[in-house]
Design a protein around this motif. Structure first.
Motif, PDB file in Angstrom:
ATOM      1  N   ALA A  34     -26.066   3.028  70.918  1.00  0.00           N
ATOM      2  CA  ALA A  34     -24.689   2.005  70.790  1.00  0.00           C
ATOM      3  C   ALA A  34     -23.630   2.903  70.917  1.00  0.00           C
ATOM      4  CB  ALA A  34     -24.989   1.236  69.407  1.00  0.00           C
ATOM      5  N   LEU A  35     -23.596   4.298  70.179  1.00  0.00           N
ATOM      6  CA  LEU A  35     -22.577   4.896  70.494  1.00  0.00           C
ATOM      7  C   LEU A  35     -22.130   5.605  71.923  1.00  0.00           C
ATOM      8  CD1 LEU A  35     -22.567   7.041  67.304  1.00  0.00           C
ATOM      9  CD2 LEU A  35     -20.704   5.643  67.836  1.00  0.00           C
ATOM     10  N   MET A  36     -23.399   5.728  72.246  1.00  0.00           N
ATOM     11  CA  MET A  36     -23.215   5.975  73.970  1.00  0.00           C
ATOM     12  C   MET A  36     -22.855   4.873  74.749  1.00  0.00           C
ATOM     13  SD  MET A  36     -26.177   8.955  74.647  1.00  0.00           S
ATOM     14  CE  MET A  36     -27.413   8.059  74.312  1.00  0.00           C
ATOM     15  N   ILE A  37     -23.293   3.822  74.589  1.00  0.00           N
ATOM     16  CA  ILE A  37     -22.627   2.735  75.186  1.00  0.00           C
ATOM     17  C   ILE A  37     -21.133   2.465  75.146  1.00  0.00           C
ATOM     18  CG2 ILE A  37     -22.914   0.086  75.427  1.00  0.00           C
ATOM     19  CD1 ILE A  37     -24.909   1.499  76.931  1.00  0.00           C
ATOM     20  N   PHE A  38     -20.840   2.541  74.040  1.00  0.00           N
ATOM     21  CA  PHE A  38     -19.413   2.602  73.374  1.00  0.00           C
ATOM     22  C   PHE A  38     -18.460   3.375  74.063  1.00  0.00           C
ATOM     23  CE2 PHE A  38     -15.787   3.655  70.523  1.00  0.00           C
ATOM     24  CZ  PHE A  38     -14.977   2.373  70.780  1.00  0.00           C
ATOM     25  N   PRO A  59      -9.465  14.841  81.537  1.00  0.00           N
ATOM     26  CA  PRO A  59      -9.928  15.550  80.272  1.00  0.00           C
ATOM     27  C   PRO A  59     -10.546  14.647  79.339  1.00  0.00           C
ATOM     28  CG  PRO A  59      -7.750  16.262  80.638  1.00  0.00           C
ATOM     29  CD  PRO A  59      -8.073  14.968  81.467  1.00  0.00           C
ATOM     30  N   PHE A  60      -9.901  13.235  79.070  1.00  0.00           N
ATOM     31  CA  PHE A  60     -10.668  12.447  78.230  1.00  0.00           C
ATOM     32  C   PHE A  60     -12.272  12.081  78.818  1.00  0.00           C
ATOM     33  CE2 PHE A  60     -11.288   7.880  76.815  1.00  0.00           C
ATOM     34  CZ  PHE A  60     -11.340   8.241  75.470  1.00  0.00           C
ATOM     35  N   ALA A  65     -18.048  12.763  78.080  1.00  0.00           N
ATOM     36  CA  ALA A  65     -19.186  13.254  78.716  1.00  0.00           C
ATOM     37  C   ALA A  65     -19.950  14.256  77.989  1.00  0.00           C
ATOM     38  CB  ALA A  65     -18.902  13.769  80.398  1.00  0.00           C
ATOM     39  N   ILE A  66     -19.139  15.312  77.274  1.00  0.00           N
ATOM     40  CA  ILE A  66     -19.718  16.312  76.305  1.00  0.00           C
ATOM     41  C   ILE A  66     -20.388  15.710  75.377  1.00  0.00           C
ATOM     42  CG2 ILE A  66     -19.140  18.321  75.059  1.00  0.00           C
ATOM     43  CD1 ILE A  66     -16.984  19.050  77.241  1.00  0.00           C
ATOM     44  N   VAL A  67     -19.564  14.624  74.432  1.00  0.00           N
ATOM     45  CA  VAL A  67     -20.075  14.085  73.390  1.00  0.00           C
ATOM     46  C   VAL A  67     -21.347  13.364  73.767  1.00  0.00           C
ATOM     47  CG1 VAL A  67     -19.686  12.240  71.629  1.00  0.00           C
ATOM     48  CG2 VAL A  67     -17.943  14.033  72.239  1.00  0.00           C
ATOM     49  N   GLN A  68     -21.488  12.776  74.788  1.00  0.00           N
ATOM     50  CA  GLN A  68     -22.791  12.143  75.072  1.00  0.00           C
ATOM     51  C   GLN A  68     -23.823  12.869  75.625  1.00  0.00           C
ATOM     52  OE1 GLN A  68     -22.543   8.991  78.365  1.00  0.00           O
ATOM     53  NE2 GLN A  68     -21.024   7.703  76.841  1.00  0.00           N
ATOM     54  N   LEU A  73     -29.071  15.099  73.907  1.00  0.00           N
ATOM     55  CA  LEU A  73     -29.981  16.430  73.445  1.00  0.00           C
ATOM     56  C   LEU A  73     -30.529  16.360  71.876  1.00  0.00           C
ATOM     57  CD1 LEU A  73     -27.981  19.430  74.785  1.00  0.00           C
ATOM     58  CD2 LEU A  73     -30.212  18.371  75.580  1.00  0.00           C
ATOM     59  N   TYR A  74     -29.755  15.851  71.090  1.00  0.00           N
ATOM     60  CA  TYR A  74     -30.365  15.943  69.728  1.00  0.00           C
ATOM     61  C   TYR A  74     -30.773  14.585  69.198  1.00  0.00           C
ATOM     62  CZ  TYR A  74     -27.933  20.393  68.781  1.00  0.00           C
ATOM     63  OH  TYR A  74     -27.672  21.803  69.001  1.00  0.00           O
TER      64      TYR A  74
END
Length: 111
Positions: A34-38, A59-60, A65-68, A73-74
Motif C-alpha cells: 500500500a505504501l509503494m502504491i501511494f 530528485p523527488f 524510487a530509493i524508498v521503494q 528488498l526488505y
C-alpha cells in the motif's frame, strides 16, 4: 529456510506460532504494498502538477524510487530475515561499485 521454526514438541503450539508469524508477515507485506502504491501516485502527482520545477521533480522521484527499492528488498525479497547475509553482501557490494563508477564518470565528465 530463512525462518527458524520453533519445535516445542506440541504440534498445536507449533501450528499456532507459525500461523501467527505468517499473518504478521502478510500484514507487513500488505502495508508495504500500500505504501509503494501511494509513493507511485505521489510520483505521478509530482509530474502532473505544473507548479513544480524540474529541479524539484527529478530528485523527488529519485528519492521515492530509493524508498521503494528498500521496501522491495526488505519486505518482498525477505532480506530482513536471517540467512540472507551472503546475498546482502553481494547486493550492497554491487551497489557500492555502481555508485563509485557513477561518481568516477561524473567527475571525469565535469572536471
Amino acid at each position: 529456510m530463512a525462518n527458524s521454526q520453533v519445535n516445542s514438541g506440541n504440534p498445536r503450539v507449533d501450528l499456532d506460532y507459525r500461523r501467527k508469524k505468517s499473518s504478521e508477515e502478510m500484514r507487513y507485506q500488505v502495508i508495504s504494498f500500500a505504501l509503494m502504491i501511494f509513493l507511485t501516485l505521489l510520483a505521478f502527482a509530482a509530474v502532473a502538477i505544473k507548479g513544480f520545477t524540474t529541479w524539484f521533480t527529478v530528485p523527488f522521484i529519485i528519492l521515492l524510487a530509493i524508498v521503494q527499492v528498500v521496501f522491495q528488498l526488505y519486505y518482498f525479497m525477505h532480506m530482513k530475515h536471517k540467512g540472507h547475509e551472503a546475498s546482502s553482501l553481494f547486493l550492497y557490494s554491487g551497489l557500492l561499485i555502481g555508485l563509485l563508477t557513477i561518481l568516477a564518470f561524473s567527475t571525469i565528465i565535469w572536471w
